[in-house]
Design a protein around this motif. Structure first.
Motif, PDB file in Angstrom:
ATOM      1  N   ILE A  20       0.861  -1.182   0.000  1.00 61.53           N
ATOM      2  CA  ILE A  20       0.000   0.000   0.000  1.00 61.53           C
ATOM      3  C   ILE A  20       0.899   1.234   0.000  1.00 61.53           C
ATOM      4  O   ILE A  20       1.648   1.465   0.951  1.00 61.53           O
ATOM      5  CB  ILE A  20      -0.921   0.035   1.240  1.00 61.53           C
ATOM      6  N   PRO A  27      -5.883  -0.542   5.730  1.00 62.45           N
ATOM      7  CA  PRO A  27      -4.506  -1.008   5.943  1.00 62.45           C
ATOM      8  C   PRO A  27      -3.906  -0.504   7.254  1.00 62.45           C
ATOM      9  O   PRO A  27      -3.144  -1.228   7.910  1.00 62.45           O
ATOM     10  CB  PRO A  27      -3.764  -0.444   4.730  1.00 62.45           C
ATOM     11  N   LEU A  31      -2.173  -2.986  10.126  1.00 63.62           N
ATOM     12  CA  LEU A  31      -0.810  -2.826  10.614  1.00 63.62           C
ATOM     13  C   LEU A  31      -0.790  -2.514  12.109  1.00 63.62           C
ATOM     14  O   LEU A  31       0.124  -2.935  12.828  1.00 63.62           O
ATOM     15  CB  LEU A  31      -0.112  -1.722   9.825  1.00 63.62           C
ATOM     16  N   THR A  48       3.931 -10.063   1.855  1.00 59.82           N
ATOM     17  CA  THR A  48       3.337  -9.214   0.835  1.00 59.82           C
ATOM     18  C   THR A  48       3.788  -9.656  -0.551  1.00 59.82           C
ATOM     19  O   THR A  48       4.552 -10.616  -0.700  1.00 59.82           O
ATOM     20  CB  THR A  48       3.679  -7.730   1.085  1.00 59.82           C
ATOM     21  N   TYR A  60       5.082  -0.408   2.875  1.00 64.00           N
ATOM     22  CA  TYR A  60       4.199   0.437   3.689  1.00 64.00           C
ATOM     23  C   TYR A  60       5.026   1.608   4.228  1.00 64.00           C
ATOM     24  O   TYR A  60       5.321   1.678   5.434  1.00 64.00           O
ATOM     25  CB  TYR A  60       3.580  -0.376   4.832  1.00 64.00           C
TER      26      TYR A  60
END
Length: 515
Positions: A20, A27, A31, A48, A60
């Motif tokens: 992302i 998201p 996280l 990922t 991220y």
């Protein structure tokens, strides 16, 4: 490593999450759970997609994840014109050999090009490329996925590698009914169908709102649990309103261009409200710029605030008098709760906010796409400071209950129930065809005269099966027998004829298949 209170042993938890590039509520919540589970003493990792799906050193970049990150390193292994290979002219008999070689040496982008170029006579391959792209990402994601106790899908596209990897008990942290993200257009139709299919997979599902729980019950027949997300309550605090000094009522709205986010409805509502209020209403908008309804649109111009920091966003919320949240449907959206935490009277639609927004008490709840009701609410709140104060005060009290410590603790307890087999719903229910025989028994289950068999293990022609939930599960590995007996499954007598008549269910190949 510390062990969480009341838990005999730490769990190995893996999240599977697409890369992302920019911050988003869903998201961010995933996280946050990952970091908090790690701090609670669990072993937490994130898997990922290959690094060819994102730029920079971090999938991220806006969040500091403290655990281990797994991904296939393929960046730089791209097949381009410099290789001098015209894929459209490759003989089809060579495709398998070449695909194996390309996938190993040159990565998924090259294999994608090979597959799509091998169908040069198809005029429009855009929609079908979705399948190619996702399948390649899934394969490489499964390749680097670690062994774990709990394997968590976080988006529809990650549900497939989580389930088919066979690693850990497959769980789906559902953030929305994700097929709503895709309009019925040819280039997005497969995404919509695949998203719907992901919810049919036999995963342990956890919803993030009662609205989403109810949708899963309605559409897939499963009574799944839910626990809500949270906000960092310390980031949002009430403060004096700017209107107290200049008399101008300020309205704030989060914008995104997707139809279902309802920004066009907000424009229509503000236009109506301004026609009644005159120049007493200033509209501030943050988020993503709308491609058509820009800040100088002809209907309801606004002040646009791009790329706000957390501090600037908190200030905008808190100094505004009213927040308008116009989404058609959400599943525990954060903007209404953030506005409430900031001591701002909030107007919100009802679908997905039922767990914290209560009409007339701490918010003004309107129907989705009801622009007249939105305009009425804006006008009433703009002219009634006592009502604004009531909603703002009660909204803040509500928001204070939605802390991350509570959210992480509730979600952790649900994962422990799944890990230890204390789950009250059948994860296979979602894949039922919904057809029944004359006795009302689903065709995927054993007929009425067999259902009196006690659940358990039985042998049939040298193969071991588990009879459970009306189906037979082939136990493929002998090492699983002690674990099944430990879970309380004894041996039962099943005749050869009954064994044939019991519909086949999913095989039991790994400990994660034992529910």
């Amino acid at each position: 490593m510390s062990v969480p209170t009341g838990i005999a042993a730490a769990m190995k938890i893996n999240f599977v999450m697409p890369p992302i590039a920019s911050i988003s509520g869903g998201p961010l919540a995933i996280l946050e759970y990952a970091n908090r589970f790690l701090e609670a003493g669990h072993v937490v990792s994130i898997t990922t997609y290959p690094d060819t799906n994102w730029s920079g050193d971090n999938p991220y970049p806006w969040f500091k994840f403290k655990g281990e990150l797994h991904y296939k390193r393929l960046r730089g292994l791209q097949l381009g014109p410099e290789q001098g290979l015209d894929l459209s002219k490759i003989d089809r008999s060579d495709l398998q050999r070449l695909s194996d070689a390309i996938s190993i040496t040159l990565g998924p982008s090259a294999l994608r090009e090979l597959v799509l170029s091998s169908s040069a006579n198809v005029p429009n391959k855009m929609a079908l490329s979705t399948v190619v792209d996702e399948a390649l990402n899934w394969l490489y994601t499964m390749e680097v996925m670690p062994d774990c106790d709990i394997n968590i899908a976080t988006f529809w596209s990650t549900a497939f590698p989580v389930y088919f990897s066979g690693k850990g008990k497959p769980v789906f942290f559902m953030q929305h009914l994700e097929e709503v993200f895709y309009p019925i257009q040819n280039d997005l139709l497969l995404n919509k169908i695949l998203a719907r299919s992901a919810y049919s997979l036999p995963l342990f599902k956890i919803a993030n709102s009662s609205w989403l729980r109810d949708q899963i019950k309605l559409r897939y027949g499963q009574n799944v649990p839910f626990s809500t997300n949270a906000i960092e309550i310390g980031d949002f605090n009430p403060r004096p309103k700017t209107s107290e000094t200049d008399g101008v009522i300020r309205l704030v709205t989060y914008a995104r261009p997707e139809d279902w986010k309802g920004f066009a409805d907000a424009v229509a509502a503000v236009s109506q409200a301004r026609s009644r209020l005159g120049g007493k209403l200033q509209w501030n908008v943050f988020g993503y710029k709308h491609p058509v309804l820009t800040e100088q649109n002809a209907y309801a111009p606004y002040v646009y605030h791009p790329k706000l920091s957390f501090a600037a966003l908190a200030d905008l919320y808190a100094t505004s008098d009213i927040a308008l949240c116009p989404s058609w449907y959400e599943s525990f959206p954060l903007p209404p709760l953030e506005a409430m935490a900031s001591g701002t009277a909030t107007i919100t639609t009802g679908a997905g906010t039922e767990d914290y927004a209560f009409d007339g008490d701490n918010a003004w709840v309107v129907g989705s796409r009801d622009t007249t009701a939105m305009a009425d609410a804006i006008c009433r709140l703009a002219t009634d400071p006592s009502l604004r104060s009531k909603l703002a005060t009660n909204g803040r009290k509500t928001a204070e209950r939605y802390t991350w410590s509570r959210a992480a603790s509730e979600r952790e307890a649900l994962l422990l129930d799944i890990h230890e087999g204390r789950i009250a719903y059948n994860p296979n229910q979602g894949i039922s065809a919904g057809l029944a025989d004359v006795n009302g028994i689903a065709f995927e289950r054993a007929p009425l005269d067999i259902t009196d068999h006690r659940e358990g293990l039985y042998w049939n022609h040298g193969a071991l099966f588990l009879f459970k939930d009306g189906v037979r599960h082939h136990v493929t590995e002998g090492d699983l027998i002690p674990l099944l007996i430990e879970r309380g499954y004894g041996y039962v007598d099943v005749s050869d004829l009954d064994a044939i008549r019991i519909p086949a269910g999913r095989p039991i190949c790994t400990p994660s298949d034992i529910h």
